[in-house]
Design a protein around this motif. Structure first.
Motif, PDB file in Angstrom:
ATOM      1  N   VAL A   1      -4.101   6.869  -2.692  1.00 33.03           N
ATOM      2  CA  VAL A   1      -3.795   5.551  -2.125  1.00 33.03           C
ATOM      3  C   VAL A   1      -3.703   4.566  -3.289  1.00 33.03           C
ATOM      4  O   VAL A   1      -4.620   4.476  -4.109  1.00 33.03           O
ATOM      5  CB  VAL A   1      -4.882   5.096  -1.127  1.00 33.03           C
ATOM      6  CG1 VAL A   1      -4.549   3.690  -0.609  1.00 33.03           C
ATOM      7  CG2 VAL A   1      -5.003   6.067   0.020  1.00 33.03           C
TER       8      VAL A   1
ATOM      9  N   THR B   1       0.849  -1.197   0.000  1.00 37.73           N
ATOM     10  CA  THR B   1       0.000   0.000   0.000  1.00 37.73           C
ATOM     11  C   THR B   1       0.886   1.249   0.000  1.00 37.73           C
ATOM     12  O   THR B   1       1.748   1.408   0.874  1.00 37.73           O
ATOM     13  CB  THR B   1      -0.911   0.019   1.228  1.00 37.73           C
ATOM     14  OG1 THR B   1      -1.704  -1.169   1.232  1.00 37.73           O
ATOM     15  CG2 THR B   1      -1.824   1.238   1.209  1.00 37.73           C
TER      16      THR B   1
ATOM     17  N   GLN C   1       1.048   5.629  -0.504  1.00 40.43           N
ATOM     18  CA  GLN C   1       0.281   6.868  -0.366  1.00 40.43           C
ATOM     19  C   GLN C   1       1.039   8.015  -1.042  1.00 40.43           C
ATOM     20  O   GLN C   1       1.729   8.807  -0.397  1.00 40.43           O
ATOM     21  CB  GLN C   1       0.034   7.183   1.112  1.00 40.43           C
ATOM     22  CG  GLN C   1      -0.852   6.162   1.803  1.00 40.43           C
ATOM     23  CD  GLN C   1      -1.141   6.525   3.241  1.00 40.43           C
ATOM     24  OE1 GLN C   1      -0.526   7.454   3.805  1.00 40.43           O
ATOM     25  NE2 GLN C   1      -2.067   5.805   3.858  1.00 40.43           N
TER      26      GLN C   1
ATOM     27  N   GLN D   1      -2.588   0.490  -4.444  1.00 40.61           N
ATOM     28  CA  GLN D   1      -2.293  -0.895  -4.066  1.00 40.61           C
ATOM     29  C   GLN D   1      -1.531  -1.542  -5.216  1.00 40.61           C
ATOM     30  O   GLN D   1      -2.036  -1.642  -6.331  1.00 40.61           O
ATOM     31  CB  GLN D   1      -3.596  -1.677  -3.803  1.00 40.61           C
ATOM     32  CG  GLN D   1      -4.532  -1.042  -2.789  1.00 40.61           C
ATOM     33  CD  GLN D   1      -4.007  -1.121  -1.380  1.00 40.61           C
ATOM     34  OE1 GLN D   1      -3.106  -1.916  -1.089  1.00 40.61           O
ATOM     35  NE2 GLN D   1      -4.537  -0.279  -0.500  1.00 40.61           N
TER      36      GLN D   1
END
Length: 428
Positions: free
Chosen positions: A72, A51, A53, A74
């Motif tokens: 965000v 993950t 940011q 993934q």
């Protein structure tokens, strides 16, 4: 020698090296692999979701407004062998934090370049389209690293000069203004509509009263017409009822006659079936047993006849076999007797008088048996003699006459046999 190495489904095992300086690499996801000591190298790379940011601060948009955007993302390492090889070339031996740092910088660079081509309104109002654009632009670059972007969303958009706030206030004021205008127009339209509705209501009421009067008059006329029609219909109905009743009565009588006919037919059918049943019963109880008994007697007679024929054939075959057996036995006995006589003849011829004497001696007991047969039926023999030695003399006389009798019968002179001479004449 070597070791067996295993990894779970969230890791990839990379085996490199080998004999003869091989450059082949083996990638194993969620399994095991064999590694030789000294000549092969074992390394692991994570396949777990990472993950990120990404954050771009004070980036100027197409209108020159500096805004800050955070998102965000993934991401994960792809498991296809070729793409996994790219990821191993880029990140093998690095920590997860180092991998995240490289990918994060790539995403932030693309995010910053895309922000410079859009307006604040486009970024703020359509965040999904903005995030989709970032994914499409960044995916080829991170794909060449063996990384897949699973998702990317915009988390927050804000600025330090309150541009977004002012934009919201102006939009709010415009919305409030439009709302007040709409309320006023709605109230005006409502008054006009209310007056029109009252006028329409009076017109409708007048028309309704007129229609009610017309309807009442027409109703009375229709009632009279209806009463006349009803009375006519009642009379017609009464006549029709009576006519229909007569017709129905006639139909009922016809149906009763048909029922009686059907019942009579059924009775006749039942009687015919009873006659057939009685006939079949007679056949089954009288005729069939008689036929069965006659057939039984016929079969028994045929069986007795066949038995007699087979018995006669078997007896004839038995007699034939017995005759053949007896004939064979007689033939064998005859052949044996002939052979015995031939052998005896040869023996007699060979031994001459000695054989003849032996034959005579062999036959003497049989002759004696035949001669003494009448005496065997005698219970007691009494010899009357005053002299006790006379009996002995009679016995000696009989023995003396025996060779003469044998000579007369057989032609063999027993007196020439020394043993017999001694028995006949013991004094000699």
């Amino acid at each position: 020698m070597g070791n067996c190495h295993t990894v779970g489904p969230n890791e990839a095992l990379v085996v490199s090296g080998g004999c003869c300086g091989s450059d082949d690499k083996q990638y194993t996801v969620g399994g095991w692999a064999w590694a030789w000591w000294l000549i092969t190298d074992i390394q692991k790379i994570t396949l777990e979701i990472m993950t990120l940011q990404p954050k771009c601060e004070d980036v100027e948009t197409a209108e020159g407004v500096a805004i800050t955007v955070t998102g965000v993302a993934q991401v994960k390492v792809m498991t296809d062998n070729e793409l996994l090889g790219y990821a191993c070339e880029q990140f093998l031996g690095k920590t997860v934090a180092e991998i995240k740092s490289v990918i994060l910088q790539t995403l932030e660079g693309h995010l910053r370049s895309i922000l410079g081509t859009l307006t604040v309104e486009q970024i703020y109002q359509d965040r999904d389209q903005f995030a989709k654009l970032v994914r499409e632009v960044a995916a080829p670059d991170v794909g060449r690293m063996g990384i897949e972007i699973l998702s990317f969303t915009i988390k927050d958009v804000y600025d330090k000069v309150e541009y977004l706030s002012s934009l919201g206030k102006s939009q709010t004021a415009a919305v409030q203004r439009d709302a007040d205008i709409g309320v006023a127009e709605a109230e005006r339209d409502a008054g006009i509509r209310e007056a029109e509705c009252k006028k329409e209501m009076m017109d409708v009421k007048f028309q309704a009263d007129t229609k009610m009067a017309d309807s009442k008059r027409e109703l009375e006329m229709q009632k009279a017409a209806f009463n006349q029609e009803v009375n006519t219909k009642k009379a017609e109905a009464q006549l029709a009822y009576e006519l229909q009743a007569a017709k129905e009565q006639q139909k009922i009588r016809l149906e009763e006659i048909e029922i009686e006919v059907v019942q009579r037919k059924k009775q006749i059918s039942i009687e015919e079936k009873e006659i057939l049943r009685t006939d079949k019963e007679l056949i089954a109880t009288v005729r069939r047993p008689a036929e069965a008994e006659a057939y039984k007697m016929e079969q028994l007679a045929e069986a007795r006849k066949m038995k007699k024929v087979l018995t006669a054939q078997a007896e004839a075959e038995k007699i034939k076999r017995i005759g053949e057996a007896e004939a064979g036995s007689i033939e064998a006995v005859g052949k044996a007797e002939a052979e015995r006589m031939r052998l005896k003849a040869e023996a007699y011829q060979q031994y001459g008088d000695a054989a003849k004497i032996a034959l005579v001696l062999e036959a003497l007991p049989k002759i004696a048996e035949k001669v003494s047969a009448p005496l065997a039926r005698t219970n007691e023999i009494v010899i009357l003699s005053g002299d006790g030695g006379r009996v002995t003399g009679e016995v000696n006389r009989l023995l003396a006459e025996l060779p003469v009798s044998v000579n007369a019968l057989t032609g063999v002179d027993l007196s020439k046999i020394p043993l017999l001479q001694k028995m006949i004449n013991p004094q000699a």
